[in-house]
Motif scaffolding. Structure first.
Motif, PDB file in Angstrom:
ATOM      1  N   GLY A 115       0.793  -1.228   0.000  1.00 15.25           N
ATOM      2  CA  GLY A 115       0.000   0.000   0.000  1.00 15.25           C
ATOM      3  C   GLY A 115       0.820   1.270   0.000  1.00 15.25           C
ATOM      4  N   LYS A 116       2.146   1.164   0.110  1.00 15.75           N
ATOM      5  CA  LYS A 116       3.004   2.358   0.099  1.00 15.75           C
ATOM      6  C   LYS A 116       3.934   2.368  -1.112  1.00 15.75           C
ATOM      7  N   ASN A 117       3.562   1.674  -2.153  1.00 13.15           N
ATOM      8  CA  ASN A 117       4.371   1.649  -3.375  1.00 13.15           C
ATOM      9  C   ASN A 117       4.190   2.979  -4.105  1.00 13.15           C
ATOM     10  N   VAL A 118       5.129   3.877  -3.909  1.00 12.94           N
ATOM     11  CA  VAL A 118       5.038   5.237  -4.442  1.00 12.94           C
ATOM     12  C   VAL A 118       4.969   5.220  -5.974  1.00 12.94           C
ATOM     13  N   LYS A 119       5.779   4.366  -6.593  1.00 13.05           N
ATOM     14  CA  LYS A 119       5.789   4.299  -8.057  1.00 13.05           C
ATOM     15  C   LYS A 119       4.431   3.861  -8.594  1.00 13.05           C
ATOM     16  N   ALA A 120       3.794   2.945  -7.890  1.00 18.29           N
ATOM     17  CA  ALA A 120       2.477   2.478  -8.332  1.00 18.29           C
ATOM     18  C   ALA A 120       1.448   3.604  -8.247  1.00 18.29           C
ATOM     19  N   PHE A 121       1.474   4.374  -7.145  1.00 21.83           N
ATOM     20  CA  PHE A 121       0.566   5.515  -7.033  1.00 21.83           C
ATOM     21  C   PHE A 121       0.816   6.514  -8.166  1.00 21.83           C
ATOM     22  N   TYR A 122       2.092   6.811  -8.424  1.00 20.69           N
ATOM     23  CA  TYR A 122       2.432   7.818  -9.432  1.00 20.69           C
ATOM     24  C   TYR A 122       2.028   7.350 -10.831  1.00 20.69           C
TER      25      TYR A 122
ATOM     26  N   ALA B 121      -6.602  11.863  -6.520  1.00 22.69           N
ATOM     27  CA  ALA B 121      -6.625  11.091  -5.267  1.00 22.69           C
ATOM     28  C   ALA B 121      -5.331  10.288  -5.109  1.00 22.69           C
ATOM     29  N   ASP B 122      -4.842   9.689  -6.208  1.00 22.42           N
ATOM     30  CA  ASP B 122      -3.606   8.910  -6.132  1.00 22.42           C
ATOM     31  C   ASP B 122      -2.405   9.797  -5.813  1.00 22.42           C
ATOM     32  N   ILE B 123      -2.380  10.989  -6.401  1.00 20.44           N
ATOM     33  CA  ILE B 123      -1.257  11.903  -6.133  1.00 20.44           C
ATOM     34  C   ILE B 123      -1.263  12.319  -4.666  1.00 20.44           C
TER      35      ILE B 123
ATOM     36  N   PRO C  97       5.999  13.701   1.005  1.00 22.77           N
ATOM     37  CA  PRO C  97       5.494  15.067   0.799  1.00 22.77           C
ATOM     38  C   PRO C  97       6.350  15.910  -0.142  1.00 22.77           C
ATOM     39  N   ARG C  98       7.639  15.603  -0.255  1.00 24.26           N
ATOM     40  CA  ARG C  98       8.527  16.430  -1.085  1.00 24.26           C
ATOM     41  C   ARG C  98       8.812  15.800  -2.453  1.00 24.26           C
ATOM     42  N   ASN C  99       7.983  14.902  -2.892  1.00 21.62           N
ATOM     43  CA  ASN C  99       8.175  14.252  -4.195  1.00 21.62           C
ATOM     44  C   ASN C  99       7.882  15.262  -5.308  1.00 21.62           C
ATOM     45  N   GLY C 100       8.945  15.730  -5.956  1.00 20.48           N
ATOM     46  CA  GLY C 100       8.813  16.787  -6.963  1.00 20.48           C
ATOM     47  C   GLY C 100       7.944  16.410  -8.153  1.00 20.48           C
ATOM     48  N   PRO C 101       8.169  15.269  -8.822  1.00 17.02           N
ATOM     49  CA  PRO C 101       7.328  14.904  -9.964  1.00 17.02           C
ATOM     50  C   PRO C 101       5.851  14.806  -9.591  1.00 17.02           C
ATOM     51  N   ALA C 102       5.557  14.313  -8.374  1.00 16.75           N
ATOM     52  CA  ALA C 102       4.159  14.196  -7.953  1.00 16.75           C
ATOM     53  C   ALA C 102       3.543  15.578  -7.743  1.00 16.75           C
ATOM     54  N   GLN C 103       4.327  16.506  -7.164  1.00  9.58           N
ATOM     55  CA  GLN C 103       3.825  17.866  -6.977  1.00  9.58           C
ATOM     56  C   GLN C 103       3.503  18.521  -8.316  1.00  9.58           C
ATOM     57  N   LYS C 104       4.375  18.292  -9.297  1.00 12.48           N
ATOM     58  CA  LYS C 104       4.151  18.863 -10.622  1.00 12.48           C
ATOM     59  C   LYS C 104       2.917  18.244 -11.276  1.00 12.48           C
ATOM     60  N   LEU C 105       2.776  16.929 -11.139  1.00 10.36           N
ATOM     61  CA  LEU C 105       1.625  16.243 -11.728  1.00 10.36           C
ATOM     62  C   LEU C 105       0.330  16.713 -11.067  1.00 10.36           C
ATOM     63  N   ARG C 106       0.371  16.966  -9.751  1.00 13.32           N
ATOM     64  CA  ARG C 106      -0.832  17.444  -9.071  1.00 13.32           C
ATOM     65  C   ARG C 106      -1.268  18.797  -9.630  1.00 13.32           C
ATOM     66  N   GLN C 107      -0.303  19.661  -9.915  1.00 12.65           N
ATOM     67  CA  GLN C 107      -0.635  20.966 -10.495  1.00 12.65           C
ATOM     68  C   GLN C 107      -1.315  20.797 -11.861  1.00 12.65           C
ATOM     69  N   GLU C 108      -0.771  19.866 -12.676  1.00 16.92           N
ATOM     70  CA  GLU C 108      -1.341  19.643 -14.010  1.00 16.92           C
ATOM     71  C   GLU C 108      -2.764  19.091 -13.919  1.00 16.92           C
ATOM     72  N   VAL C 109      -2.950  18.132 -13.015  1.00 14.75           N
ATOM     73  CA  VAL C 109      -4.284  17.530 -12.872  1.00 14.75           C
ATOM     74  C   VAL C 109      -5.256  18.534 -12.279  1.00 14.75           C
ATOM     75  N   ASN C 110      -4.780  19.334 -11.361  1.00 14.21           N
ATOM     76  CA  ASN C 110      -5.636  20.354 -10.726  1.00 14.21           C
ATOM     77  C   ASN C 110      -6.161  21.340 -11.769  1.00 14.21           C
ATOM     78  N   ARG C 111      -5.293  21.709 -12.731  1.00 17.38           N
ATOM     79  CA  ARG C 111      -5.738  22.613 -13.801  1.00 17.38           C
ATOM     80  C   ARG C 111      -6.834  21.952 -14.642  1.00 17.38           C
ATOM     81  N   SER C 112      -6.696  20.645 -14.879  1.00 21.43           N
ATOM     82  CA  SER C 112      -7.721  19.931 -15.658  1.00 21.43           C
ATOM     83  C   SER C 112      -9.039  19.832 -14.892  1.00 21.43           C
ATOM     84  N   LEU C 113      -8.950  19.697 -13.564  1.00 25.72           N
ATOM     85  CA  LEU C 113     -10.143  19.626 -12.745  1.00 25.72           C
ATOM     86  C   LEU C 113     -10.884  20.957 -12.720  1.00 25.72           C
ATOM     87  N   ASN C 114     -10.116  22.035 -12.767  1.00 26.14           N
ATOM     88  CA  ASN C 114     -10.713  23.369 -12.701  1.00 26.14           C
ATOM     89  C   ASN C 114     -10.979  23.906 -14.107  1.00 26.14           C
TER      90      ASN C 114
END
Length: 309
Positions: free
Chosen positions: A258-265, A282-284, A292-309
């Motif tokens: 349940g903590k496989n970071v690569k699988a979540f990403y 939700a996965d991000i 919390p400091r995973n850079g690629p995940a933070q960037k992906l969250r920004q991209e997905v957030n723009r799509s949500l909005n």
């Protein structure tokens, strides 16, 4: 009054099917041969119908132990319609019976590219792996010719084959999944799975993602208990734009860890490509709770957030 003799390709094929089901394999082969001659005499190009007749006659030869003619008919069927699962499986069985293990292994692996859950192909590739290891030792893979890569178009065709094979595959999938999950791998199986996974990883580094999937498929047959194998195969599916398969593999990886970071990403990436932005977000978020400091995940969250909005 004597029964009416079959006088069309369709009637001859149906009569052949009935004879085959009744265990009258020689009679069925004769009927399929008549259907083939009639079809070819008509001069109309119908490669799928002709391929099925060759494949059906091959099944008769296989049942009668005539492996050479089975191989010939399967090869003719595949020349007309490449990557047909039934002729591939029948030819693999014939090669195996003749102890031509390399050729059998190649056919079993080709089937697993089309559908990696076909039980007979999984079991066959496992048997051939052991036979080839016994014959050639640890370096047996270096002696193999290159295995044909199945194009995505062929995979999609067989997913919805008019022959109804997709229904058979769906049934075999659930049976295979249950059987594989209940099987406890031996220490030797776990070691073979690890070696195959590492071979898959090397292929990924070289950009050979389709071949890497083959290695991961084999690895998971020996042992399906390592989360990383699923998340690594998911990466290959992502590169090949097979997003639904990537989601499935990541879900299985997370079931195991349940903590496989690569699988979540990777699942978040796949969901994003499928335009399921809520699931991706939700996965991000789950990933960022772990790192919390995973850079690629933070960037992906920004991209997905723009799509949500």
């Amino acid at each position: 009054m004597a029964p009416k003799l079959p006088d069309s390709v369709e009637e001859l094929r149906a009569a052949g099917n009935l004879s085959f089901r009744n265990g009258q394999f020689a009679e069925a082969a004769t009927l399929y041969s008549r259907a083939l001659r009639m079809l070819q005499a008509q001069g109309s190009s119908d490669p799928e119908k002709e391929s099925v007749l060759y494949s059906n006659r091959a099944a008769c030869h296989l049942k009668d132990g005539n492996c050479i003619d089975c191989i010939k008919d399967c090869t003719s069927a595949l020349a007309l319609v490449p990557f047909g699962m039934k002729p591939l499986l029948r030819r693999a069985s014939a090669y195996e019976a003749l102890e031509k293990y390399t050729l059998a292994y190649m056919d079993y692996l080709t089937v697993l590219q089309i559908d990696n859950s076909v039980t007979s192909a999984l079991e066959g590739s496992s048997r051939m792996t052991r036979a080839l290891m016994d014959s050639f030792g640890p370096e047996w893979r270096q002696k193999l010719p290159s295995i044909p890569l199945v194009p995505v178009s062929a995979q999609k065709r067989w997913e919805c084959s008019p022959s109804g094979y997709c229904k058979e595959t769906a049934k075999s999938k659930s049976k295979e999944t249950t059987a594989t999950k209940s099987r406890v791998p031996s220490a030797g199986d776990v070691e073979r799975a690890r070696v195959l996974k590492e071979e898959g990883n090397e292929l990924v580094k070289k950009g050979n993602h389709k071949q890497a999937i083959e290695k991961y498929n084999e690895s998971l047959w020996f042992s399906n208990l390592e989360s990383a194998t699923y998340s690594n195969r998911a990466l290959c599916h992502l590169v090949l734009k097979q997003y639904k398969e990537a989601v499935k593999d990541c879900t299985e990886a997370l079931r195991l860890d349940g903590k496989n970071v690569k699988a979540f990403y990777r699942r978040a990436q796949a969901y994003k490509a499928l335009k399921d932005y809520k699931a991706s977000f939700a996965d991000i978020n789950n990933l960022l709770q772990i790192e919390p400091r995973n850079g690629p995940a933070q960037k992906l969250r920004q991209e997905v957030n723009r799509s949500l909005n």
